[in-house]
Scaffold this active site. Structure first.
Site, short mmCIF file in Angstrom:
data_model
loop_
_atom_site.label_atom_id
_atom_site.label_comp_id
_atom_site.label_asym_id
_atom_site.label_seq_id
_atom_site.Cartn_x
_atom_site.Cartn_y
_atom_site.Cartn_z
N HIS A 1 8.52 12.26 1.68
CA HIS A 1 8.70 11.91 3.10
C HIS A 1 9.25 13.11 3.87
O HIS A 1 8.78 13.44 4.95
CB HIS A 1 9.70 10.76 3.27
N LYS B 1 11.12 -8.62 3.91
CA LYS B 1 11.48 -7.84 2.73
C LYS B 1 12.96 -7.50 2.75
O LYS B 1 13.49 -7.11 3.77
CB LYS B 1 10.69 -6.53 2.69
N ARG C 1 -1.46 10.71 0.14
CA ARG C 1 -1.30 11.13 -1.24
C ARG C 1 -2.61 11.15 -2.00
O ARG C 1 -2.80 11.96 -2.90
CB ARG C 1 -0.32 10.19 -1.97
N SER D 1 8.79 5.54 -2.70
CA SER D 1 10.15 4.99 -2.78
C SER D 1 10.24 3.91 -3.84
O SER D 1 11.22 3.83 -4.58
CB SER D 1 10.57 4.42 -1.43
#
Length: 159
Positions: A17, A41, A90, A127
């Site tokens: 990040h 969440k 990614r 993460s």
């Protein structure tokens, strides 16, 4: 003034990040880091903790502003007159999803999305993966800024 936003949950912020934010900070006058609030969440770190950690690790950039947001990212952009979203990619699988989001965001508001290829060093990093490995006692120190690693170790030690 050229402005962009780097959105995410950042629970916690990783070196991947940070690499994207650093690169965006070289391209734009102001980079807003928008920390997503997702009521459904429960994160490992509270929103305020994430914001503080991000502020600490981006302080040297000099042009990064960090705040939370709830709702549509395009509304966050409209409220702050931000014409661009910067997202790291990614893998090809990221592109499939992010392209749909970029097209929707542009259709809703005219906000453009800039895709930045992730540094190969961080191409596997998320993460969620960091938290899982750390929870099992794996060494993730090289994947996080030192202050974030300290916070993660402390948080997992209390669980």
């Amino acid at each position: 003034m050229r402005r962009a936003v780097c959105p995410g949950s950042f629970d916690p912020i990783t070196n991947g990040h940070l690499d994207i934010i650093a690169r965006a900070s070289k391209l734009y006058d102001v980079v807003h880091v928008a920390v997503m609030i997702n009521q459904s969440k429960k994160g490992l770190f509270e929103i305020e903790e994430r914001i503080e950690l991000i502020r600490q690790v981006t302080a040297d950039f000099g042009n990064v502003e960090v705040e939370s947001f709830h709702g549509l990212l395009v509304d966050f952009c409209k409220q702050r007159d931000i014409p661009a979203i910067v997202k790291g990619l990614r893998a090809v699988s990221d592109f499939d999803y992010e392209l749909q989001m970029a097209q929707m965001n542009n259709g809703l508001s005219g906000v453009e999305t800039l895709f930045v290829p992730t540094n190969p060093t961080y191409s596997f990093l998320s993460s969620s993966l960091v938290k899982e490995v750390a929870a099992w006692g794996g060494d993730v120190a090289h994947l996080l800024p030192p202050v974030v690693h300290e916070a993660l170790v402390e948080r997992l030690g209390k669980k």
